[in-house]
Design a protein around this motif. Structure first.
Motif, PDB file in Angstrom:
ATOM      1  N   ILE A  69     -40.873 -30.401  53.984  1.00 13.47           N
ATOM      2  CA  ILE A  69     -39.521 -30.427  53.432  1.00 13.47           C
ATOM      3  C   ILE A  69     -39.487 -29.894  52.002  1.00 13.47           C
ATOM      4  N   ASN A  70     -40.457 -30.322  51.176  1.00 17.04           N
ATOM      5  CA  ASN A  70     -40.360 -30.052  49.737  1.00 17.04           C
ATOM      6  C   ASN A  70     -41.208 -28.890  49.234  1.00 17.04           C
ATOM      7  N   CYS A  71     -42.279 -28.599  49.882  1.00 16.53           N
ATOM      8  CA  CYS A  71     -43.268 -27.711  49.289  1.00 16.53           C
ATOM      9  C   CYS A  71     -43.521 -26.440  50.095  1.00 16.53           C
ATOM     10  N   ALA A  72     -43.264 -26.506  51.427  1.00 21.05           N
ATOM     11  CA  ALA A  72     -43.649 -25.395  52.296  1.00 21.05           C
ATOM     12  C   ALA A  72     -42.897 -24.116  51.953  1.00 21.05           C
ATOM     13  N   GLY A  73     -41.689 -24.238  51.403  1.00 18.18           N
ATOM     14  CA  GLY A  73     -40.914 -23.054  51.023  1.00 18.18           C
ATOM     15  C   GLY A  73     -41.699 -22.164  50.078  1.00 18.18           C
ATOM     16  N   CYS A  74     -42.494 -22.737  49.247  1.00 21.32           N
ATOM     17  CA  CYS A  74     -43.286 -21.954  48.289  1.00 21.32           C
ATOM     18  C   CYS A  74     -44.755 -21.832  48.676  1.00 21.32           C
ATOM     19  N   HIS A  75     -45.286 -22.891  49.278  1.00 23.73           N
ATOM     20  CA  HIS A  75     -46.729 -22.870  49.554  1.00 23.73           C
ATOM     21  C   HIS A  75     -47.036 -22.484  51.001  1.00 23.73           C
ATOM     22  N   GLY A  76     -45.993 -22.292  51.833  1.00 24.28           N
ATOM     23  CA  GLY A  76     -46.201 -21.918  53.231  1.00 24.28           C
ATOM     24  C   GLY A  76     -46.323 -23.148  54.115  1.00 24.28           C
ATOM     25  N   GLY A  84     -46.182 -19.837  45.884  1.00 20.91           N
ATOM     26  CA  GLY A  84     -47.194 -20.685  45.253  1.00 20.91           C
ATOM     27  C   GLY A  84     -48.545 -20.428  45.898  1.00 20.91           C
ATOM     28  N   PRO A  85     -49.601 -20.865  45.251  1.00 24.72           N
ATOM     29  CA  PRO A  85     -50.944 -20.579  45.764  1.00 24.72           C
ATOM     30  C   PRO A  85     -51.300 -21.324  47.052  1.00 24.72           C
ATOM     31  N   ASN A  86     -52.263 -20.787  47.756  1.00 29.76           N
ATOM     32  CA  ASN A  86     -52.897 -21.440  48.900  1.00 29.76           C
ATOM     33  C   ASN A  86     -53.465 -22.780  48.418  1.00 29.76           C
ATOM     34  N   ASN A  92     -60.797 -29.634  45.576  1.00 31.57           N
ATOM     35  CA  ASN A  92     -62.066 -29.308  44.910  1.00 31.57           C
ATOM     36  C   ASN A  92     -61.821 -28.827  43.478  1.00 31.57           C
ATOM     37  N   ARG A  93     -60.604 -28.354  43.231  1.00 35.56           N
ATOM     38  CA  ARG A  93     -60.282 -27.853  41.889  1.00 35.56           C
ATOM     39  C   ARG A  93     -59.619 -28.916  41.030  1.00 35.56           C
ATOM     40  N   LYS A  94     -58.841 -29.785  41.686  1.00 33.78           N
ATOM     41  CA  LYS A  94     -58.091 -30.786  40.927  1.00 33.78           C
ATOM     42  C   LYS A  94     -58.362 -32.163  41.512  1.00 33.78           C
ATOM     43  N   ASN A  95     -58.578 -33.150  40.630  1.00 32.37           N
ATOM     44  CA  ASN A  95     -58.746 -34.516  41.131  1.00 32.37           C
ATOM     45  C   ASN A  95     -57.366 -35.136  41.390  1.00 32.37           C
ATOM     46  N   GLN A 101     -50.182 -35.056  38.527  1.00 29.05           N
ATOM     47  CA  GLN A 101     -49.566 -34.384  37.378  1.00 29.05           C
ATOM     48  C   GLN A 101     -48.919 -33.069  37.790  1.00 29.05           C
ATOM     49  N   GLN A 102     -49.619 -32.323  38.655  1.00 33.01           N
ATOM     50  CA  GLN A 102     -49.095 -31.041  39.109  1.00 33.01           C
ATOM     51  C   GLN A 102     -47.727 -31.223  39.781  1.00 33.01           C
ATOM     52  N   VAL A 103     -47.594 -32.285  40.552  1.00 35.57           N
ATOM     53  CA  VAL A 103     -46.357 -32.502  41.307  1.00 35.57           C
ATOM     54  C   VAL A 103     -45.247 -33.072  40.414  1.00 35.57           C
ATOM     55  N   PRO A 109     -43.894 -23.776  35.793  1.00 31.48           N
ATOM     56  CA  PRO A 109     -42.801 -23.115  36.499  1.00 31.48           C
ATOM     57  C   PRO A 109     -43.339 -21.883  37.225  1.00 31.48           C
ATOM     58  N   PRO A 110     -42.755 -21.467  38.343  1.00 33.46           N
ATOM     59  CA  PRO A 110     -41.491 -21.970  38.903  1.00 33.46           C
ATOM     60  C   PRO A 110     -41.632 -23.247  39.725  1.00 33.46           C
ATOM     61  N   MET A 111     -42.812 -23.831  39.817  1.00 34.18           N
ATOM     62  CA  MET A 111     -42.911 -25.067  40.584  1.00 34.18           C
ATOM     63  C   MET A 111     -42.096 -26.145  39.875  1.00 34.18           C
ATOM     64  N   PRO A 112     -41.116 -26.716  40.605  1.00 37.68           N
ATOM     65  CA  PRO A 112     -40.263 -27.701  39.944  1.00 37.68           C
ATOM     66  C   PRO A 112     -40.966 -29.032  39.747  1.00 37.68           C
ATOM     67  N   ARG A 113     -40.280 -29.910  39.042  1.00 39.26           N
ATOM     68  CA  ARG A 113     -40.776 -31.254  38.790  1.00 39.26           C
ATOM     69  C   ARG A 113     -40.260 -32.139  39.912  1.00 39.26           C
ATOM     70  N   PHE A 114     -41.173 -32.781  40.617  1.00 37.46           N
ATOM     71  CA  PHE A 114     -40.776 -33.694  41.696  1.00 37.46           C
ATOM     72  C   PHE A 114     -40.926 -35.121  41.199  1.00 37.46           C
ATOM     73  N   GLN A 115     -40.107 -36.019  41.743  1.00 42.69           N
ATOM     74  CA  GLN A 115     -40.241 -37.431  41.379  1.00 42.69           C
ATOM     75  C   GLN A 115     -40.306 -38.299  42.620  1.00 42.69           C
TER      76      GLN A 115
HETATM   77  C1  HEC Z   1     -40.501 -23.196  43.725  1.00 44.28           C
HETATM   78  C2  HEC Z   1     -41.791 -23.031  44.325  1.00 44.28           C
HETATM   79  C3  HEC Z   1     -42.710 -24.213  44.478  1.00 44.28           C
HETATM   80  C4  HEC Z   1     -42.462 -25.425  45.115  1.00 44.28           C
HETATM   81  C5  HEC Z   1     -41.182 -25.879  45.775  1.00 44.28           C
HETATM   82  C6  HEC Z   1     -43.692 -26.173  45.025  1.00 44.28           C
HETATM   83  N1  HEC Z   1     -44.646 -25.458  44.366  1.00 44.28           N
HETATM   84 FE1  HEC Z   1     -46.557 -26.064  43.991  1.00 44.28          FE
HETATM   85  N2  HEC Z   1     -46.883 -24.371  42.932  1.00 44.28           N
HETATM   86  C7  HEC Z   1     -45.980 -23.331  42.792  1.00 44.28           C
HETATM   87  C8  HEC Z   1     -46.571 -22.333  41.924  1.00 44.28           C
HETATM   88  C9  HEC Z   1     -45.924 -21.021  41.503  1.00 44.28           C
HETATM   89  C10 HEC Z   1     -47.840 -22.825  41.531  1.00 44.28           C
HETATM   90  C11 HEC Z   1     -48.849 -22.176  40.596  1.00 44.28           C
HETATM   91  C12 HEC Z   1     -48.559 -22.707  39.223  1.00 44.28           C
HETATM   92  C13 HEC Z   1     -49.513 -22.205  38.179  1.00 44.28           C
HETATM   93  O1  HEC Z   1     -50.622 -22.745  38.100  1.00 44.28           O
HETATM   94  O2  HEC Z   1     -49.140 -21.292  37.456  1.00 44.28           O
HETATM   95  C14 HEC Z   1     -47.995 -24.098  42.206  1.00 44.28           C
HETATM   96  C15 HEC Z   1     -49.139 -24.874  42.100  1.00 44.28           C
HETATM   97  C16 HEC Z   1     -49.371 -26.015  42.849  1.00 44.28           C
HETATM   98  C17 HEC Z   1     -50.612 -26.753  42.875  1.00 44.28           C
HETATM   99  C18 HEC Z   1     -51.887 -26.408  42.092  1.00 44.28           C
HETATM  100  C19 HEC Z   1     -52.627 -25.363  42.872  1.00 44.28           C
HETATM  101  C20 HEC Z   1     -53.959 -25.005  42.266  1.00 44.28           C
HETATM  102  O3  HEC Z   1     -54.585 -24.110  42.803  1.00 44.28           O
HETATM  103  O4  HEC Z   1     -54.367 -25.616  41.272  1.00 44.28           O
HETATM  104  C21 HEC Z   1     -50.440 -27.796  43.709  1.00 44.28           C
HETATM  105  C22 HEC Z   1     -51.454 -28.864  44.073  1.00 44.28           C
HETATM  106  C23 HEC Z   1     -49.084 -27.733  44.200  1.00 44.28           C
HETATM  107  N3  HEC Z   1     -48.471 -26.646  43.649  1.00 44.28           N
HETATM  108  C24 HEC Z   1     -48.529 -28.637  45.074  1.00 44.28           C
HETATM  109  C25 HEC Z   1     -47.191 -28.649  45.430  1.00 44.28           C
HETATM  110  C26 HEC Z   1     -46.583 -29.702  46.179  1.00 44.28           C
HETATM  111  C27 HEC Z   1     -47.311 -30.919  46.724  1.00 44.28           C
HETATM  112  C28 HEC Z   1     -45.250 -29.387  46.287  1.00 44.28           C
HETATM  113  C29 HEC Z   1     -44.176 -30.190  46.944  1.00 44.28           C
HETATM  114  C30 HEC Z   1     -43.998 -31.556  46.490  1.00 44.28           C
HETATM  115  C31 HEC Z   1     -45.052 -28.114  45.617  1.00 44.28           C
HETATM  116  N4  HEC Z   1     -46.253 -27.705  45.098  1.00 44.28           N
HETATM  117  C32 HEC Z   1     -43.852 -27.439  45.557  1.00 44.28           C
HETATM  118  C33 HEC Z   1     -44.737 -23.241  43.362  1.00 44.28           C
HETATM  119  C34 HEC Z   1     -44.089 -24.251  44.028  1.00 44.28           C
END
Ligand code: HEC
Length: 132
Positions: A69-76, A84-86, A92-95, A101-103, A109-115
């Motif tokens: 629902i929340n993440c697949a749009g960017c991460h697949g 967003g990255p694979n 293995n890269r992040k504890n 913290q990432q979430v 950015p562009p990864m938004p802040r989730f709560q």
């Molecule tokens: C709008 C697009 C977007 C959405 C939605 C998003 N991400 Fe991301 N995410 C990114 C991008 C872009 C990065 C790379 C950020 C950077 O390091 O510059 C990233 C990085 C990450 C990383 C770190 C990857 C690494 O290799 O260190 C994690 C973990 C992650 N996202 C998890 C999530 C999760 C879990 C969600 C859903 C709750 C989410 N993301 C939603 C775009 C997104």
């Protein structure tokens, strides 16, 4: 006059031993300080949200639903990477603290802040840790 030399020769080993004991005490104190820094600081530093999230056990299944629902749009949909990255092997890269913290931080950015609620975050963590 050899008598003044006598106390010096017997006193020297005692002084050396005292020096050695102080040095060992110092080394022990430094070890305790290092262990305290390494073990206690990260725990004390993590905020209440992170702490309560890490105390919960997550469900990978619910985590995957939240991910879709929340993440697949960017991460697949298989977390294979898109905008967003694979995320396979990301644990293995992040504890766990860094993943939280990432979430929640929105610092990359562009990864938004989730709560998510702590339970939802714990579920997401479990899911992220299954991505090998
Ligand atoms: C709008 C697009 C977007 C959405 C939605 C998003 N991400 Fe991301 N995410 C990114 C991008 C872009 C990065 C790379 C950020 C950077 O390091 O510059 C990233 C990085 C990450 C990383 C770190 C990857 C690494 O290799 O260190 C994690 C973990 C992650 N996202 C998890 C999530 C999760 C879990 C969600 C859903 C709750 C989410 N993301 C939603 C775009 C997104």
């Amino acid at each position: 006059m050899t008598s003044p030399a006598t106390p010096t020769t017997t006193a020297a080993p005692t002084a050396n031993r005292r020096g050695l004991i102080s040095a060992l005490l110092l080394v022990a104190a430094v070890c305790v300080a290092v262990v305290a820094l390494v073990v206690l600081l990260p725990a004390a530093r993590s905020d209440p949200y992170t702490r309560s999230t890490l105390q919960l056990s997550g469900s990978g299944e619910r985590g995957e639903q939240l991910f879709l629902i929340n993440c697949a749009g960017c991460h697949g949909i298989a977390a294979q990477g898109l905008v967003g990255p694979n995320l396979h092997g990301v644990h293995n890269r992040k504890n766990n603290r860094q993943l939280i913290q990432q979430v929640v931080s929105g610092r990359t950015p562009p990864m938004p802040r989730f709560q998510p609620e702590p339970q939802a975050m714990a579920d997401l963590l479990t899911y992220l840790n299954t991505l090998t």
